[in-house]
Motif scaffolding. Structure first.
Motif, mmCIF file in Angstrom:
data_model
loop_
_atom_site.group_PDB
_atom_site.id
_atom_site.type_symbol
_atom_site.label_atom_id
_atom_site.label_comp_id
_atom_site.label_asym_id
_atom_site.label_seq_id
_atom_site.Cartn_x
_atom_site.Cartn_y
_atom_site.Cartn_z
ATOM 1 N N VAL A 181 49.635 -25.028 -29.139
ATOM 2 C CA VAL A 181 49.779 -26.090 -28.139
ATOM 3 C C VAL A 181 50.192 -27.401 -28.801
ATOM 4 O O VAL A 181 51.120 -28.084 -28.348
ATOM 5 N N GLN A 182 49.520 -27.745 -29.899
ATOM 6 C CA GLN A 182 49.848 -28.981 -30.609
ATOM 7 C C GLN A 182 51.274 -28.931 -31.152
ATOM 8 O O GLN A 182 52.014 -29.915 -31.082
ATOM 9 N N ALA A 183 51.658 -27.789 -31.710
ATOM 10 C CA ALA A 183 53.012 -27.647 -32.257
ATOM 11 C C ALA A 183 54.058 -27.793 -31.155
ATOM 12 O O ALA A 183 55.090 -28.446 -31.348
ATOM 13 N N TYR A 184 53.803 -27.202 -29.994
ATOM 14 C CA TYR A 184 54.744 -27.292 -28.871
ATOM 15 C C TYR A 184 54.907 -28.741 -28.410
ATOM 16 O O TYR A 184 56.032 -29.214 -28.193
ATOM 17 N N LEU A 185 53.791 -29.448 -28.262
ATOM 18 C CA LEU A 185 53.841 -30.826 -27.792
ATOM 19 C C LEU A 185 54.557 -31.734 -28.794
ATOM 20 O O LEU A 185 55.359 -32.591 -28.411
ATOM 21 N N ILE A 186 54.271 -31.530 -30.079
ATOM 22 C CA ILE A 186 54.914 -32.355 -31.104
ATOM 23 C C ILE A 186 56.405 -32.058 -31.172
ATOM 24 O O ILE A 186 57.227 -32.963 -31.336
ATOM 25 N N ALA A 187 56.784 -30.774 -31.051
ATOM 26 C CA ALA A 187 58.200 -30.409 -31.076
ATOM 27 C C ALA A 187 58.932 -30.997 -29.875
ATOM 28 O O ALA A 187 60.093 -31.405 -29.968
ATOM 29 N N LYS A 188 58.259 -31.071 -28.731
ATOM 30 C CA LYS A 188 58.900 -31.544 -27.498
ATOM 31 C C LYS A 188 59.009 -33.060 -27.447
ATOM 32 O O LYS A 188 60.064 -33.599 -27.084
ATOM 33 N N SER A 189 57.928 -33.751 -27.804
ATOM 34 C CA SER A 189 57.912 -35.206 -27.610
ATOM 35 C C SER A 189 57.447 -36.005 -28.820
ATOM 36 O O SER A 189 57.401 -37.234 -28.762
ATOM 37 N N GLY A 190 57.092 -35.317 -29.913
ATOM 38 C CA GLY A 190 56.564 -36.028 -31.076
ATOM 39 C C GLY A 190 55.137 -36.502 -30.865
ATOM 40 O O GLY A 190 54.664 -37.393 -31.568
ATOM 41 N N GLN A 191 54.426 -35.884 -29.917
ATOM 42 C CA GLN A 191 53.070 -36.320 -29.586
ATOM 43 C C GLN A 191 52.100 -35.142 -29.560
ATOM 44 O O GLN A 191 52.348 -34.148 -28.886
ATOM 45 N N SER A 192 51.007 -35.280 -30.296
ATOM 46 C CA SER A 192 49.900 -34.356 -30.151
ATOM 47 C C SER A 192 49.129 -34.762 -28.902
ATOM 48 O O SER A 192 49.477 -35.750 -28.238
ATOM 49 N N ILE A 193 48.077 -34.029 -28.576
ATOM 50 C CA ILE A 193 47.279 -34.392 -27.398
ATOM 51 C C ILE A 193 46.688 -35.789 -27.576
ATOM 52 O O ILE A 193 46.708 -36.617 -26.656
ATOM 53 N N GLY A 194 46.166 -36.057 -28.763
ATOM 54 C CA GLY A 194 45.590 -37.371 -29.041
ATOM 55 C C GLY A 194 46.619 -38.481 -28.923
ATOM 56 O O GLY A 194 46.337 -39.567 -28.390
ATOM 57 N N LYS A 195 47.830 -38.232 -29.410
ATOM 58 C CA LYS A 195 48.884 -39.248 -29.347
ATOM 59 C C LYS A 195 49.387 -39.446 -27.924
ATOM 60 O O LYS A 195 49.817 -40.546 -27.562
ATOM 61 N N LYS A 196 49.360 -38.401 -27.109
ATOM 62 C CA LYS A 196 49.738 -38.567 -25.708
ATOM 63 C C LYS A 196 48.750 -39.491 -25.002
ATOM 64 O O LYS A 196 49.131 -40.354 -24.201
ATOM 65 N N ILE A 197 47.470 -39.296 -25.294
ATOM 66 C CA ILE A 197 46.442 -40.108 -24.648
ATOM 67 C C ILE A 197 46.570 -41.576 -25.070
ATOM 68 O O ILE A 197 46.425 -42.483 -24.245
ATOM 69 N N THR A 198 46.859 -41.810 -26.347
ATOM 70 C CA THR A 198 46.961 -43.188 -26.855
ATOM 71 C C THR A 198 48.378 -43.754 -26.748
ATOM 72 O O THR A 198 48.635 -44.888 -27.167
ATOM 73 N N LYS A 199 49.320 -42.965 -26.209
ATOM 74 C CA LYS A 199 50.688 -43.402 -25.942
ATOM 75 C C LYS A 199 51.411 -43.866 -27.212
ATOM 76 O O LYS A 199 51.998 -44.957 -27.267
ATOM 77 N N ILE A 200 51.336 -43.034 -28.232
ATOM 78 C CA ILE A 200 52.099 -43.260 -29.455
ATOM 79 C C ILE A 200 52.802 -41.952 -29.804
ATOM 80 O O ILE A 200 52.454 -40.890 -29.270
ATOM 81 N N LYS A 201 53.801 -41.998 -30.679
ATOM 82 C CA LYS A 201 54.507 -40.772 -31.019
ATOM 83 C C LYS A 201 55.107 -40.846 -32.418
ATOM 84 O O LYS A 201 55.281 -41.917 -32.995
ATOM 85 N N ILE A 202 55.441 -39.658 -32.948
ATOM 86 C CA ILE A 202 56.006 -39.514 -34.286
ATOM 87 C C ILE A 202 57.527 -39.516 -34.186
ATOM 88 O O ILE A 202 58.104 -38.806 -33.349
#
Length: 262
Positions: A181-202
């Protein structure tokens, strides 16, 4: 080529390609300004046309015999309103704050906590009581006034032996699903679950664009999780790098990434 420009609902032009490039070089015109010329179906940000450079060189451009009239397919005011949705270039991106990065990390780490409860979830009532008793003895052997490393190791082995194969399999399945799940989210938007919540990205440290899964996830997350697990001091060194001006932790520097506000 006649090029029209727009900024803040104000349109200007037409300008020649040479004039446009001169204005870009002197920063009279910004990469976030909108532009249109013959052959374009809609207004676009100059930075999109120049690919982030301070000069515009249209591919296969030949001076037309007659210029197309000013476009009516998309009103300029609508285009300007859509201007804010254009991707900012690397210099316009705002670095994520240290507190937001720490909070994102805490959220991501908390997602692994259920794995420990899965192991004990297969215990009977008697086994739970026995495990809790061993755990109390283990803590005393590690942190008590009379610490006993040898006894602590023996107690730890006994606790590990109590876990059934089903428990190990269930925990492994949970960890695999969470990693996927984390890999999918990071590949899609550069955001882990934690980063989605805090609105930051890689993003890529150089161009500010989305980076590869190998760099954003494998190097930054998986590799450093295992490294920090084996060498606890590496986590402190890693975080210390994040206090620099560019806020790049050690794993950011190795992966050539940075973390920005969304």
């Amino acid at each position: 080529m006649q090029i029209y420009l727009a900024r803040n609902n104000q349109q200007a032009g037409p300008y020649s390609l040479e004039q446009l490039n001169q204005m870009l070089a002197s920063q009279q015109v910004l990469l976030t300004d909108l532009a249109w010329h013959q052959g374009m179906a809609e207004w676009k940000a100059l930075g999109e046309l120049t690919q982030g450079k301070s000069a515009y060189h249209p591919e296969g451009y030949n001076a037309p015999a007659a210029e197309q009239p000013f476009p009516s397919a998309q009103p300029v005011n609508d285009a300007v309103q859509n201007q804010n949705t254009a991707k900012p270039n690397a210099s316009q991106q705002v670095l994520a704050s240290i507190p937001s990065r720490v909070l994102a990390k805490i959220v991501d780490l908390l997602l692994w906590v259920p794995a420990t409860y899965i192991l004990t979830g297969f215990f009977s009532k008697e086994e739970s009581q026995q495990f809790n008793a061993l755990n109390v003895q283990f803590i005393e052997a590690v942190m008590g006034t009379t610490a006993n490393p040898a006894l602590a190791q023996e107690l730890q082995n006994k606790m590990v032996e109590m876990f059934s194969q089903q428990a190990w399999f269930a925990m492994g399945a949970y960890l695999f699903i969470m990693l996927a799940v984390q890999a999918y989210l990071i590949a899609k938007s550069g955001q882990s679950i934690g980063k989605k919540i805090t609105k930051i990205k890689i993003v890529d440290a150089e161009n500010g664009e989305k980076t590869t899964l190998l760099r954003a996830f494998t190097l930054r997350s998986v590799f450093f999780v295992f490294l920090n697990f084996v060498f606890l001091f590496s986590a402190i060194i890693d975080l210390a790098f994040g206090l620099g001006q560019k806020r790049q932790t050690l794993h950011d520097k190795i992966a050539k990434t940075k973390v920005i506000k969304q």
